[in-house]
Design an enzyme around this catalytic site. Structure first.
Site, PDB file in Angstrom:
ATOM      1  N   HIS A 156      76.999  25.807 -12.083  1.00  0.00           N
ATOM      2  CA  HIS A 156      77.798  25.048 -11.115  1.00  0.00           C
ATOM      3  C   HIS A 156      77.958  23.603 -11.597  1.00  0.00           C
ATOM      4  CE1 HIS A 156      78.559  24.595  -6.478  1.00  0.00           C
ATOM      5  NE2 HIS A 156      79.638  24.416  -7.195  1.00  0.00           N
ATOM      6  N   HIS A 192      72.672  27.488 -10.462  1.00  0.00           N
ATOM      7  CA  HIS A 192      72.930  26.084 -10.115  1.00  0.00           C
ATOM      8  C   HIS A 192      73.425  25.315 -11.339  1.00  0.00           C
ATOM      9  CE1 HIS A 192      71.567  25.968  -6.012  1.00  0.00           C
ATOM     10  NE2 HIS A 192      70.312  26.280  -6.298  1.00  0.00           N
ATOM     11  N   HIS A 228      68.310  32.211 -10.739  1.00  0.00           N
ATOM     12  CA  HIS A 228      68.729  31.387  -9.597  1.00  0.00           C
ATOM     13  C   HIS A 228      69.047  29.958 -10.046  1.00  0.00           C
ATOM     14  CE1 HIS A 228      68.568  30.192  -5.244  1.00  0.00           C
ATOM     15  NE2 HIS A 228      68.290  29.007  -5.805  1.00  0.00           N
ATOM     16  N   GLU A 229      68.100  29.333 -10.705  1.00  0.00           N
ATOM     17  CA  GLU A 229      68.301  27.941 -11.120  1.00  0.00           C
ATOM     18  C   GLU A 229      69.402  27.830 -12.170  1.00  0.00           C
ATOM     19  OE1 GLU A 229      67.130  25.746  -9.305  1.00  0.00           O
ATOM     20  OE2 GLU A 229      65.686  27.016  -8.256  1.00  0.00           O
TER      21      GLU A 229
END
Length: 691
Positions: free
Chosen positions: A481, A478, A474-475
Site C-alpha cells: 500500500h 501494508h 499482513h505487514e
C-alpha cells in the site's frame, strides 16, 4: 557546536536513494534537530498566515502541505528507531519533545489568521475547478483544522491546547510503561522436568535466550516467540497459569509502571476534547472521519458478527472442554491458560498438523523470498538487497524495489526479531512518504516492516510458525500500500487513508496462505530442500477454520472494549478492571480470571492511533474476504485482478473516499457473506448452471 556542525539532519543525505544515514545519526543529534525543525516549521506557518496576497489553493493549502520538511525528516527517523530500538535515553528524549511537538501542532491549527485563509479557500472550493486529489487535500486540510479546535472560542482553544499536550505525553508514557513492565519479566527454568511438552526447537530457543543473558537454563519471557509456544505446548499447568497471569497484568501491578490511572486520564481527556468539539462521546468525534461515520454503524457490525460467530465459538469451547476432560480423566475447567494447550492437541488429533510439523518448511529467508515472489507474480515488482544502505540495527535488511517496467518504486526495510528495546507486535511504517516535489519529481517512498519473529539458534535458522508467516503477509500488504503510492501529496499518500480502510490491503494478503498453489511455492524444508508434502498442505487448509468462532469473538471483545472506553458520556472514575470485564462480557467464551487486565497494555487504543477504531480489523476482514472472492473467481495469481486492485486501491492512498475506491474495484457494495462463507459459518450458494 558538534551537535549542529556534524548533525546529519542539517544536511542533504549523501546516501543511496536519500535514505537516512543511520550509521552517522547519534542519539544526541535528535533533540537539536527537532528544535530546529519546529522552529523552521513555525516560521513557515507564520509566513503563510501573514501572506498579504489573497488566500489561494497554492499559497495556502499547498504551502502548508509542503512545510516542515526538516521536522518530518527527523521525526520519521526518530520514531521508527524509538519503536524498534529504544533505550532509556531515547525514551527520555521522546518525553521532552512530545510537548514541544504538541505545542507546534497547536500553533498551526489554533492560528486564527491561518485558519481564516484556509476557510477562505475552502469556501471557494466549488468555483476552483480542482482535480480530485487537490479537492481532497483541501477538504482534509479544512477538516484537520476543524477537528483540532480551529472553530473554538479563545478560552476553549487554550483548553484544547493543554488537553492535547497532556494526551500526547500520557500516550507516550502508557507505551513506555508497558514496554518496561513486559521486559522485566523472565521465567528461568533450571529443571528439565518443567520443559515437559515443549518441542526441541522451543527448548533450544529458550536455552539460547538464557545464554544471551548470561544465565544457565531455559529462559522464557512475554515476547510472542517465547510466550505463544509456551502456552501452546508446556505440560505444566501451574507454569502456564503463571505466564498467563504475568502477560495479563502488564501495566497492572500498582507500581511505577502501572497504567490504570493513565487510562482514566486518557479516556477522560479524550471525552473532554470531544465535548469541546460539540460531540457527546469521543467515538462520535473520532468516527466522523471513517467509513463507519458513527458508533451505531460500528455496533451494528460487531453485533451482526457476534450473532453469527458466538454459537460456533461456544461449540468450539465445549469441544475443547470435553477433550481436556477426556485427556486428564478428571472434571477440569478449561481456563485461559489451558485454551491454547488443549486446542492445539485437539487440532493435532483432528487434522494431524501443528506448528512443529510445519516449522521446518517455513525458514524465514525462504518465506521472505516467497512473499516477495508473490508480489512479483501479482504485480511484476522485484526486490534487490542493498547492503550499502545504512540501517539502525545489524538485523535490519534494506531492499530496492522495482516496478515491472524496471522503474524504481521504493526502498523496503525489514526488521524481524524481538529485542529488549523493541515494542511488541508487528507493524509497517513509512520513513519517507511518496509525494511529488515542487518541481514535479516523483519522490518515491521508504517503507519499513517490523516483526517479533522466532530467532535463529546456534543450530537452526529462524523457523516460523504458520501464524508468523501470516503476520509477515499482513505487514507486507501494508508495505505494498505504501510502495505503490502515486499521489501528489504526502498527507494523502500510501496508508494515509481512513483508519477502518487501512487494514484491507494487509488482510487481503493473508488469504494466499491457505491457498494450496501458494503454499506449494513458499514452503520448502530448510534442510532437505523438499517442498512441503501435499498431504500437509491439505491439512493446513483444512485446519484454517479451526476455532474460527473463538478467534472472531476474541477480536470482537477487543472492539467492544475499545468502543466502551470511548462511548463514555461522563468522566470515568470507576475501577478499570471491573469496567473491562463488563465491556466485553457478551463475547466471553473462556472463563474470566479475576484481577487480570488487558486494557493496561492495549497499546492500539491508548497509544497507537486505534482509539474508537479497533473494530476496523473486523470491518477490513469483511472487505478482504469480499475482495479476495474476486481473485478466487479469476485465479489467485491473476494479473488483471491484481492490476485492478493496485490501480483502484493500492495506488490511490487517501485521494478519494474509500467506499468509492472499493466499489470501483469490486463493482458492488461489500457484504459479510464472503467472510461467513470463508469461515465455514455459511454455505456458498451453488452457481447457476450455464447450460
Amino acid at each position: 557546536m558538534t551537535q549542529t556542525t556534524h548533525n546529519p539532519f542539517f544536511f542533504s543525505y549523501n546516501t543511496p536513494f536519500d535514505t537516512p544515514p543511520f550509521n552517522e545519526i547519534k542519539t544526541e543529534h535528535y533533540e537539536p534537530a527537532f528544535d530546529e525543525g519546529i522552529k523552521q516549521l513555525d516560521s513557515e506557518v507564520q509566513a503563510i498566515a501573514n501572506e498579504t496576497q489573497p488566500a489561494t489553493f497554492e499559497n495556502t493549502i499547498v504551502a502548508l502541505e509542503q512545510s516542515g520538511k526538516l521536522l518530518n525528516k527527523v521525526s520519521s527517523a526518530f520514531f521508527n528507531v524509538l519503536n524498534a530500538e529504544a533505550d532509556d535515553e531515547m525514551m527520555e528524549i521522546s518525553q521532552r519533545i512530545s510537548p514541544k511537538l504538541s505545542e507546534s501542532s497547536n500553533n498551526i491549527f489554533l492560528n486564527e489568521k491561518l485558519f481564516a485563509r484556509v476557510k477562505s479557500v475552502y469556501e471557494q472550493k466549488d468555483r476552483l475547478n480542482l482535480s480530485t486529489e487537490d479537492a481532497k487535500l483541501l477538504e482534509e486540510t479544512f477538516e484537520s483544522f476543524s477537528v483540532r479546535g480551529a472553530n473554538l472560542n479563545p478560552e476553549d482553544k487554550e483548553k484544547y491546547r493543554k488537553l492535547s499536550t497532556d494526551l500526547s505525553i500520557l500516550s507516550l508514557t502508557f507505551d513506555q510503561n508497558a514496554l518496561k513492565d513486559k521486559n522485566r519479566y523472565e521465567l528461568l527454568l533450571t529443571d528439565e522436568k518443567d520443559l515437559s511438552g515443549l518441542p526441541e526447537s522451543i527448548r533450544e530457543a529458550a536455552a539460547h535466550r538464557a545464554k544471551e543473558k548470561g544465565k544457565e537454563g531455559w529462559l522464557f519471557n512475554l515476547t510472542a516467540p517465547s510466550y505463544v509456544p509456551f502456552m501452546r505446548y508446556a505440560d505444566s499447568r501451574k507454569l502456564r497459569e503463571a505466564m498467563y497471569r504475568e502477560y495479563m497484568s502488564v501495566g497492572n501491578k500498582g507500581d511505577e509502571y502501572d497504567n490504570k490511572e493513565i487510562i482514566r486520564q486518557i479516556v477522560n481527556i479524550r471525552l473532554e476534547i470531544a465535548r469541546l468539539m460539540g460531540y457527546n462521546t469521543y467515538a462520535e468525534y473520532s468516527l466522523k472521519h471513517t467509513m463507519a461515520k458513527n458508533p451505531t454503524t460500528v455496533y451494528n457490525l460487531l453485533d451482526q458478527l457476534l450473532a453469527a460467530y458466538k454459537p460456533v465459538a461456544i461449540n468450539e469451547y465445549n469441544a475443547v472442554q470435553g477433550f481436556a476432560m477426556g485427556t486428564e480423566k478428571e472434571n477440569i475447567t478449561v481456563m485461559p491458560w489451558d485454551w491454547s494447550y488443549y486446542s492445539e492437541k485437539l487440532k493435532d488429533i483432528r487434522f494431524d498438523v501443528n506448528d512443529e510439523m510445519t516449522r521446518p518448511y517455513f525458514e524465514l529467508n525462504n518465506v521472505k523470498k516467497g512473499v516477495f515472489g508473490l508480489a512479483t507474480q501479482l504485480y511484476g515488482i522485484t526486490f534487490k538487497e542493498n547492503k550499502e544502505i545504512s540501517v539502525y540495527h545489524p538485523e535490519v535488511d534494506a531492499y530496492e524495489v522495482y516496478d515491472a517496467d524496471g522503474k524504481f518504486l521504493s526502498i523496503l526495510y525489514t526488521d524481524f526479531h524481538p529485542r529488549d528495546g523493541k515494542q511488541s507486535g508487528a507493524w509497517m511504517n513509512s520513513i519517507k512518504e511518496q509525494q511529488h516535489e515542487a518541481d514535479g519529481k516523483d519522490s518515491r517512498p521508504q517503507i519499513i516492516i517490523v516483526m517479533n519473529f522466532t530467532r535463529p539458534t546456534e543450530t537452526k535458522p529462524s523457523l516460523l510458525t504458520f501464524d508468523e508467516v501470516n503476520t509477515l503477509l499482513h505487514e507486507f500488504g501494508h508495505a505494498l500500500h505504501g510502495m505503490f503510492a502515486e499521489e501528489k501529496y504526502a498527507s494523502l499518500s500510501g496508508t494515509n487513508v481512513y483508519r477502518d480502510f487501512v487494514e484491507l490491503p494487509s488482510q487481503l494478503m493473508e488469504n494466499w496462505l491457505t491457498e494450496k498453489e501458494f503454499l506449494d511455492q513458499i514452503a520448502v524444508h530448510y534442510e532437505t530442500g523438499e517442498k512441503i508434502p501435499q498431504e500437509l498442505v491439505r491439512k493446513l487448509v483444512d485446519a484454517s477454520n479451526f476455532n474460527t468462532g473463538y478467534f472472531c469473538c476474541r477480536q470482537l471483545s477487543f472492539g467492544l472494549l475499545d468502543m466502551a472506553w470511548h462511548t463514555q458520556t461522563v468522566p470515568f472514575e470507576g475501577d478499570v478492571i471491573t469496567f473491562e470485564k463488563q465491556a466485553w462480557a457478551q463475547t466471553v467464551i473462556v472463563p474470566e480470571v479475576p484481577g487480570t487486565l488487558m486494557s493496561s497494555s492495549f497499546g492500539h487504543i491508548f497509544s497507537g492511533g486505534y482509539a474508537a477504531g479497533y473494530y476496523g480489523y473486523k470491518w477490513a476482514e469483511v472487505l478482504d474476504a469480499d475482495a479476495f472472492s474476486v481473485f478466487k473467481e479469476a485465479g489467485i495469481f491473476n494479473r488483471e485482478t491484481a492490476r485492478s486492485f493496485r490501480e483502484n486501491i493500492l495506488s490511490k492512498g487517501g485521494t478519494e473516499d474509500p467506499a468509492i475506491l472499493y466499489k470501483r474495484f469490486r463493482g458492488q457494495e461489500p457484504t459479510i457473506d464472503a467472510l461467513l462463507i470463508r469461515n465455514g459459518i455459511k454455505q456458498a450458494e451453488p452457481k447457476a448452471n450455464s447450460n
